[in-house]
Design a protein around this motif. Structure first.
Motif, PDB file in Angstrom:
ATOM      1  N   ASN A 288       0.801  -1.226   0.000  1.00 22.94           N
ATOM      2  CA  ASN A 288       0.000   0.000   0.000  1.00 22.94           C
ATOM      3  C   ASN A 288       0.834   1.277   0.000  1.00 22.94           C
ATOM      4  OD1 ASN A 288      -2.954  -0.634   0.094  1.00 22.94           O
ATOM      5  ND2 ASN A 288      -2.289  -1.932   1.771  1.00 22.94           N
ATOM      6  N   SER A 289       1.926   1.294   0.748  1.00 17.88           N
ATOM      7  CA  SER A 289       2.733   2.515   0.789  1.00 17.88           C
ATOM      8  C   SER A 289       3.764   2.543  -0.337  1.00 17.88           C
ATOM      9  CB  SER A 289       3.448   2.648   2.141  1.00 17.88           C
ATOM     10  OG  SER A 289       4.575   1.801   2.214  1.00 17.88           O
ATOM     11  N   THR A 290       4.206   1.366  -0.784  1.00 18.95           N
ATOM     12  CA  THR A 290       5.241   1.176  -1.817  1.00 18.95           C
ATOM     13  C   THR A 290       6.513   1.959  -1.496  1.00 18.95           C
ATOM     14  OG1 THR A 290       4.615   2.937  -3.387  1.00 18.95           O
ATOM     15  CG2 THR A 290       3.404   0.864  -3.532  1.00 18.95           C
ATOM     16  N   THR A 291       6.772   2.218  -0.213  1.00 15.81           N
ATOM     17  CA  THR A 291       7.971   2.946   0.188  1.00 15.81           C
ATOM     18  C   THR A 291       8.958   2.067   0.956  1.00 15.81           C
ATOM     19  OG1 THR A 291       6.929   3.665   2.254  1.00 15.81           O
ATOM     20  CG2 THR A 291       6.721   5.129   0.347  1.00 15.81           C
ATOM     21  N   GLY A 292       8.524   0.891   1.409  1.00 20.29           N
ATOM     22  CA  GLY A 292       9.418  -0.019   2.108  1.00 20.29           C
ATOM     23  C   GLY A 292       9.628   0.291   3.575  1.00 20.29           C
ATOM     24  N   LYS A 293       8.917   1.284   4.133  1.00 20.11           N
ATOM     25  CA  LYS A 293       9.087   1.619   5.545  1.00 20.11           C
ATOM     26  C   LYS A 293       8.405   0.587   6.431  1.00 20.11           C
ATOM     27  CE  LYS A 293       9.413   6.654   4.950  1.00 20.11           C
ATOM     28  NZ  LYS A 293      10.839   6.749   5.324  1.00 20.11           N
ATOM     29  N   SER A 294       8.987   0.334   7.602  1.00 23.56           N
ATOM     30  CA  SER A 294       8.419  -0.634   8.540  1.00 23.56           C
ATOM     31  C   SER A 294       7.226  -0.037   9.268  1.00 23.56           C
ATOM     32  CB  SER A 294       9.483  -1.047   9.567  1.00 23.56           C
ATOM     33  OG  SER A 294       9.753   0.032  10.456  1.00 23.56           O
ATOM     34  N   TYR A 629       2.011  11.124  -0.759  1.00 19.86           N
ATOM     35  CA  TYR A 629       2.109  12.586  -0.756  1.00 19.86           C
ATOM     36  C   TYR A 629       3.545  13.046  -0.507  1.00 19.86           C
ATOM     37  CZ  TYR A 629       1.979  17.193   1.517  1.00 19.86           C
ATOM     38  OH  TYR A 629       2.235  18.491   1.894  1.00 19.86           O
ATOM     39  N   LEU A 630       4.209  12.449   0.472  1.00 18.43           N
ATOM     40  CA  LEU A 630       5.553  12.875   0.828  1.00 18.43           C
ATOM     41  C   LEU A 630       6.527  12.660  -0.328  1.00 18.43           C
ATOM     42  CD1 LEU A 630       5.699  11.592   4.513  1.00 18.43           C
ATOM     43  CD2 LEU A 630       5.597  13.974   3.748  1.00 18.43           C
ATOM     44  N   VAL A 631       6.348  11.569  -1.080  1.00 23.32           N
ATOM     45  CA  VAL A 631       7.217  11.328  -2.239  1.00 23.32           C
ATOM     46  C   VAL A 631       6.965  12.382  -3.318  1.00 23.32           C
ATOM     47  CG1 VAL A 631       7.732   9.734  -4.133  1.00 23.32           C
ATOM     48  CG2 VAL A 631       7.469   8.859  -1.803  1.00 23.32           C
ATOM     49  N   ILE A 632       5.685  12.684  -3.594  1.00 24.54           N
ATOM     50  CA  ILE A 632       5.369  13.696  -4.618  1.00 24.54           C
ATOM     51  C   ILE A 632       5.928  15.052  -4.212  1.00 24.54           C
ATOM     52  CG2 ILE A 632       3.503  14.966  -5.744  1.00 24.54           C
ATOM     53  CD1 ILE A 632       1.829  12.407  -5.614  1.00 24.54           C
ATOM     54  N   MET A 633       5.791  15.429  -2.939  1.00 23.60           N
ATOM     55  CA  MET A 633       6.318  16.718  -2.483  1.00 23.60           C
ATOM     56  C   MET A 633       7.844  16.760  -2.593  1.00 23.60           C
ATOM     57  SD  MET A 633       3.884  18.768  -1.792  1.00 23.60           S
ATOM     58  CE  MET A 633       4.741  20.036  -0.869  1.00 23.60           C
TER      59      MET A 633
END
Length: 679
Positions: A288-294, A629-633
């Motif tokens: 869902n996040s596709t960011t790899g964060k735990s 959102y954080l990635v787009i920003m």
């Protein structure tokens, strides 16, 4: 029944060979490698097309087969086509095709990982079904739908039979869940039972949803034999019986053996409490996040962002105090559901006269801020007919007036930030039978679905941010852009990709974009709105004694509170990071989640109730908003820094939107390559 030829296509043969190897001790896999003579771009599209054919060959049922065996078979196909992909020279691809390559690779890797975990059927949105993602209702709606001709009905009877088979299989999966100890908790099971039984009703009939096509056949008469009508009715009755069995089973053995005691205070309702649940939950987060964060990283990020957001909320509250004084009287609904006049003390009795945010949050939830609870009677508007679908006519018509006014304003403002969008959207009320379960709003099929129930809708000061998120330039622009500005050679596979971090990250970004566009006023040196010279709904020449029921003293206060709506919705996404991980990784109860949201935002009680149950049911999805959102920003800041005067909003948004949904790590690659491209 479909007839199958004995002559296998190359794709089907490859699948058969792969599946025959499942369970063998050696790791040999037959993989047809791309031909060296083909161009890499051609090889890439061949892999995509053949993968889609392979999956369709594996499961060509209308509603899809959901079993551990099918999950294992799909994993074999995923591995085969990941191997094929990796034989392609990625460096030889165009920047555009690299996006497609990376997206397909991410898809296969996340799917292979999910199917490797125990109970692989959980690696599918369909299992376990919940009140929030109720495929029983959605599939029943498809099975029971009206058709446009006798020929279509003769074909559609097979869809009804496939629904019955799907429902029977679902029942068997829920039975297996008891053995595995992997059920929904009681607090979600009861909600699923209630929402399913309620959703099945249509036209006053318990199973009217499944009977719409049948009733149409009987009403039409001509073109149908008595034998066919009887056959169609039998198919519908079988479908109804299968849903009856599911509901009875869920309310019987399944509920009895499920976790918890059907209480909002249960602390073992999350996926983390299932067998192997923490590993499953981390997989849901990664998908869902596709960011790899735990889970713990996301939880801490949420906690930090929640704390930071309060400072700007205090700035808005200080302006309201300047306008209205330290104490305000207004009608308010107390916990006993009585409407009383209450005095709100917005300033603490300390030396600094600091803002009391709890009181300010309560004031913004007084009756005057809710449609249908503010004492007004709104009738005879252009939306009267549309609002018959909602439970409260006055609330619905009043809301649609305001949202449609801002729709016009927003369309004018966003024009300079995007290529022209021709496709329009309609604002429609959520039907009364779904108001309790659907949340405050959604978008689909060029429709902005607005929950107008007085107890489950957003406050009036949320009009601006909600429309920006769901419609223009939020989800509607995502949808319209993919239709109106598709890349020249976009593969069919990519057209079907969907990632919630991208979709919801974009919509949250467009809420922030409202600030940049001056919706709430000119920006100060810190990039914060000043609430003057706004381009949004709060015009200086409005009659503020009547606008939205007279809840603002002037345009400045109107802009400040509409901006607070943006802050509050951003805070909701901050809290989602903490609450989703709190429930599923840290053992929070529904009650704890609700208390946390109440303490840190001005969300209404109805909104908090529906949101808390949503996070428990729709596992991991809530973290996607802020993650995307954080990635787009981050990419926006990089583009503005690197390009300087060459930066163009429309071009940046074009690069973000034209390829459709992507994992956020692919978005980063896409924007970085775009920045390097000569302008």
């Amino acid at each position: 029944m479909k007839k199958h030829t004995l002559h296998l296509s190359p794709t089907a043969f490859a699948i058969a060979m792969t599946l025959a190897l499942v369970g063998c001790n050696d790791e040999t896999t037959i993989v047809e490698q791309p031909k060296d003579t083909e161009q890499p771009a051609t090889q890439l599209r061949s892999v995509f097309d053949n993968y889609q054919s392979a999956i369709k060959t594996l499961d060509n049922t209308y509603f899809g087969q959901i079993t551990d065996q099918m999950a294992s078979s799909r994993q074999s196909v995923d591995r085969m086509y990941l191997d094929k992909l990796e034989q392609i020279n990625r460096d030889a691809l165009s920047d555009e095709d690299k996006i497609y390559y990376d997206t397909f690779r991410f898809d296969r890797n996340i799917a292979i990982r999910g199917a490797s975990l125990p109970n692989p059927r959980f690696g599918n949105f369909d299992i376990p079904i919940t009140h929030f993602y109720n495929y029983i209702e959605w599939n029943a709606s498809a099975a029971g739908s009206k058709q446009d001709s006798p020929d279509a009905y003769h074909k559609h009877i097979q869809v009804i039979r496939e629904f019955t088979a799907w429902a029977n299989n679902l029942l068997s999966q829920y039975s297996l869940a008891i053995t595995d100890g992997a059920q929904l908790p009681q607090v979600l099971t009861s909600r699923l039972i209630d929402s399913t039984a309620e959703a099945m009703r249509a036209n006053g009939q318990p199973y009217g949803l499944l009977e719409q096509g049948l009733n149409d056949i009987k009403a039409t008469g001509n073109g149908y034999s008595a034998e066919f009508i009887a056959e169609y009715q039998k198919a519908v009755e079988d479908a109804q019986a299968s849903v009856d069995e599911i509901i009875a089973f869920l309310g019987g053995d399944y509920f009895t053996s499920a976790r918890g005691s059907n209480s909002a205070s249960d602390t073992n309702i999350g996926w983390g409490d299932l067998p192997n649940g923490q590993a499953w939950y981390q997989w849901q987060l990664d998908r869902n996040s596709t960011t790899g964060k735990s889970a713990m990283e996301l939880n801490q990020l949420g906690e930090d962002l929640v704390a930071d957001a309060k400072a700007e909320m205090i700035r808005v509250a200080q302006l309201i105090v300047e306008k209205r004084g330290e104490t305000i009287k207004a009608k308010w609904r107390n916990p006993q559901d009585d409407v009383i006049e209450r005095t709100f003390n917005l300033v603490n009795a300390d030396n600094e006269r600091s803002i009391n945010l709890d009181e300010f949050f309560d004031y913004l939830n007084s009756e005057q801020f809710f449609y249908g609870r503010d004492g007004r009677t709104i009738t005879g508007t252009p939306y009267a007919e549309l609002c018959k679908a909602a439970s409260e006519q006055t609330a619905c018509e009043a809301a649609l007036i305001d949202y449609n006014i801002f729709k016009t304003d927003a369309n004018d403002v966003v024009a300079s930030y995007f290529k022209p969008i021709k496709t329009d959207y309609t604002i429609v009320p959520v039907p009364k039978n779904r108001e309790k379960y659907d949340g405050v709003a959604s978008y689909g099929g060029n429709e902005f679905n607005l929950n107008t129930h007085p107890d489950y809708s957003l406050q009036k000061w949320n009009v601006s941010t909600l429309l920006l998120h769901e419609a223009a330039p939020g989800h509607h622009f995502q949808n319209a852009y993919s239709i109106e500005y598709p890349p020249a050679d976009k593969p069919d596979y990519i057209k079907g990709v969907w990632y919630t971090a991208y979709a919801e990250g974009w919509a949250l970004y467009t809420e922030w974009l409202g600030l940049e566009m001056g919706i709430y006023g000119d920006l100060n040196s810190e990039g914060k709105p000043t609430f003057v010279n706004a381009t949004g709904m709060c015009k200086p020449d409005l009659d503020y004694t009547t606008f939205q029921g007279g809840i603002y003293s002037d345009a400045e206060e109107c802009n400040a509170l509409q901006y607070f709506g943006s802050l509050n919705e951003a805070q909701l996404r901050n809290m989602r990071l903490a609450v989703d991980t709190g429930i599923h990784a840290k053992g929070w109860s529904i009650e704890q989640a609700q208390n946390y949201m109440n303490q840190n935002s001005a969300l209404g009680d109805g909104d908090i109730e529906s949101e808390s149950f949503r996070y428990a049911a729709y596992v991991g999805q809530a973290v996607s908003y802020k993650s995307g959102y954080l990635v787009i920003m981050e990419m926006l800041e990089l583009a503005q820094s690197e390009l300087g005067s060459q930066f163009d909003w429309a071009s940046f948004h074009d690069q973000l939107l034209k390829y459709g949904d992507q994992p956020m790590e692919v978005v980063e690659t896409s924007i970085k390559n775009w920045i390097k491209t000569p302008k």
